[in-house]
Motif scaffolding. Structure first.
Motif, PDB file in Angstrom:
ATOM      1  N   UNK A  20      15.022   3.202   2.607  1.00 24.34           N
ATOM      2  CA  UNK A  20      14.495   2.279   3.572  1.00 24.34           C
ATOM      3  C   UNK A  20      13.510   2.923   4.794  1.00 24.34           C
ATOM      4  N   UNK A  21      13.986   4.132   5.329  1.00 26.12           N
ATOM      5  CA  UNK A  21      13.153   4.638   6.132  1.00 26.12           C
ATOM      6  C   UNK A  21      11.851   4.807   5.338  1.00 26.12           C
ATOM      7  N   UNK A  22      11.392   5.184   4.177  1.00 25.08           N
ATOM      8  CA  UNK A  22      10.442   5.553   3.426  1.00 25.08           C
ATOM      9  C   UNK A  22       9.577   4.271   3.288  1.00 25.08           C
ATOM     10  N   UNK A  23      10.006   3.085   3.049  1.00 26.69           N
ATOM     11  CA  UNK A  23       9.616   1.900   2.769  1.00 26.69           C
ATOM     12  C   UNK A  23       9.087   1.292   4.101  1.00 26.69           C
ATOM     13  N   UNK A  24       9.957   1.722   5.266  1.00 28.49           N
ATOM     14  CA  UNK A  24       9.555   1.138   6.403  1.00 28.49           C
ATOM     15  C   UNK A  24       8.154   2.003   7.025  1.00 28.49           C
ATOM     16  N   UNK A  25       8.224   3.116   6.814  1.00 27.44           N
ATOM     17  CA  UNK A  25       6.682   4.030   6.834  1.00 27.44           C
ATOM     18  C   UNK A  25       5.923   3.563   6.185  1.00 27.44           C
ATOM     19  N   UNK A  26       6.079   3.289   4.992  1.00 33.64           N
ATOM     20  CA  UNK A  26       4.833   3.146   4.033  1.00 33.64           C
ATOM     21  C   UNK A  26       4.268   1.493   4.588  1.00 33.64           C
ATOM     22  N   UNK A  27       5.222   0.504   4.660  1.00 31.03           N
ATOM     23  CA  UNK A  27       5.031  -0.570   5.370  1.00 31.03           C
ATOM     24  C   UNK A  27       4.178  -0.631   6.661  1.00 31.03           C
ATOM     25  N   UNK A  28       4.700   0.336   7.337  1.00 26.74           N
ATOM     26  CA  UNK A  28       3.895   0.531   8.752  1.00 26.74           C
ATOM     27  C   UNK A  28       2.591   1.131   8.656  1.00 26.74           C
ATOM     28  N   UNK A  29       2.288   1.997   7.515  1.00 30.98           N
ATOM     29  CA  UNK A  29       1.074   2.612   7.473  1.00 30.98           C
ATOM     30  C   UNK A  29       0.295   1.482   7.001  1.00 30.98           C
ATOM     31  N   UNK A  30       0.739   0.552   6.055  1.00 27.78           N
ATOM     32  CA  UNK A  30      -0.176  -0.446   5.586  1.00 27.78           C
ATOM     33  C   UNK A  30      -0.729  -1.455   6.531  1.00 27.78           C
ATOM     34  N   UNK A  31       0.136  -1.490   7.371  1.00 25.17           N
ATOM     35  CA  UNK A  31       0.192  -2.624   8.416  1.00 25.17           C
ATOM     36  C   UNK A  31      -1.122  -1.921   9.450  1.00 25.17           C
ATOM     37  N   UNK A  32      -0.957  -0.608   9.520  1.00 21.42           N
ATOM     38  CA  UNK A  32      -1.939   0.040  10.598  1.00 21.42           C
ATOM     39  C   UNK A  32      -3.373  -0.043   9.700  1.00 21.42           C
ATOM     40  N   UNK A  33      -3.324   0.296   8.395  1.00 22.75           N
ATOM     41  CA  UNK A  33      -4.582   0.190   7.821  1.00 22.75           C
ATOM     42  C   UNK A  33      -5.106  -1.319   7.744  1.00 22.75           C
ATOM     43  N   UNK A  34      -4.062  -2.193   7.608  1.00 26.77           N
ATOM     44  CA  UNK A  34      -4.688  -3.650   7.562  1.00 26.77           C
ATOM     45  C   UNK A  34      -5.131  -3.930   9.094  1.00 26.77           C
TER      46      UNK A  34
END
Length: 328
Positions: A20-34
């Motif tokens: 969950x933390x890794x996925x959350x971080x990944x999603x945050x990164x994607x959101x940031x890039x978006x």
């Protein structure tokens, strides 16, 4: 079995807690890039809109400048077209006015020539008398010459009013002598002298004498144009007469009268005769040269310069009316 199931559940929860933390971080990164991509797209869109607006403004300004230039050119073209139309109208009216003036001038010149001819109708010219042969009195010399050479009836009174040499420069040795002009009181006396002179060959010593009417300068010039024609007719043995400024040719099919040397030469060429006319004799009239030079023709109504011809014609008509009143 129960123990192994609990172990599996505990393992799953532990894996979930790890993922969950890794996925959350990944999603945050994607959101940031978006979000960054969206910002870049927004900035690019804003820049594109600014560039497009600037391009649109440049195109608009250039089109407006071209439109203004085209309007100026159209205005200049319309002004040039108007000036050309006015110039064409002026040239056509000037041509008509010039031709009218030339026609009136020719009529006046013809009248002057006619008046001069009438003032000379009692004159006789004698050609070929050597210079100095007249002595100190031309009238006395002419009287004796005519009485002696023409064998006039005894007692004939010539009634010579004046006699003198032509008013020209005295010729030098070997040059053609000046003619002698005789003014007689009576026209029938002049006709008798010419008739007798033309019936015989008159000589003064070794010099042949020629008698003729005293024509005006314009008439002499027109008669001179028939010189080559008369030479050709004489060579062909064809009879002809030259009444004043015309020529009458006696063809085998009957006599014909021609009003100019050009007209007679044209007829002779049609009949197979080679007539070598001088360039001056075949020179076009002023009216013919004007028609050849002015190729424009009237189209539609005359332009703004139409009053020029009307004013000129009006003045000419006033002149003719005044002239007619003077002849009453």
């Amino acid at each position: 079995m129960e123990a192994s199931g609990e172990a599996a559940d505990n393992g799953g929860e532990a894996l979930a807690e790890d993922v969950t933390p890794a996925l959350h971080k990944y999603l945050m990164d994607i959101t940031k890039e978006i979000r960054e991509l969206k910002n870049d797209i927004t900035a690019l869109n804003t820049s594109f809109k600014q560039d497009f607006a600037s391009f649109k403004e440049d195109v608009y300004n250039k089109l407006k400048a071209n439109k203004d230039e085209l309007q100026d050119q159209k205005k200049s073209f319309n002004e040039a077209q108007t000036h050309i139309e006015e110039l064409e109208a002026f040239n056509l009216e000037a041509k008509d006015t010039l031709l009218t003036t030339l026609h009136e001038q020719r009529k006046l010149q013809d009248k002057l020539t006619d008046l001069e001819g009438r003032s000379r109708r009692n004159n006789v010219r004698i050609f070929g008398v050597p210079e100095g042969a007249e002595g100190d009195s031309v009238p006395r010399f002419v009287e004796e010459l005519l009485q002696r050479k023409l064998t006039l009836p005894e007692g004939t009174s010539l009634l010579i009013q004046r006699a003198h040499r032509a008013t020209a420069r005295r010729p030098g040795p070997g040059e053609t002598p000046r003619s002698i002009i005789i003014n007689l009181l009576r026209f029938d006396t002049k006709e008798m002298i010419l008739r007798k002179a033309w019936q015989k060959r008159v000589k003064l010593g070794n010099s042949p004498l020629y008698f003729d009417n005293d024509y005006a300068a314009e008439v002499v010039q027109q008669r001179r144009a028939y010189m080559e024609i008369k030479k050709t007719l004489k060579a062909k043995g064809i009879r002809f007469q030259t009444p004043l400024t015309r020529i009458r040719i006696h063809w085998t099919d009957g006599p014909r009268l021609y009003n100019s040397a050009q007209e007679a030469a044209k007829e002779m060429r049609k009949r197979g005769m080679d007539v070598q006319m001088k360039e001056a004799d075949e020179e076009r009239t002023m009216e013919e040269r004007i028609h050849a030079a002015w190729t424009w023709q009237h189209v539609g109504e005359p332009g703004a310069c139409g009053g020029l011809t009307q004013r000129t014609r009006g003045r000419l008509q006033e002149f003719r009316r005044a002239e007619d009143r003077g002849n009453i």
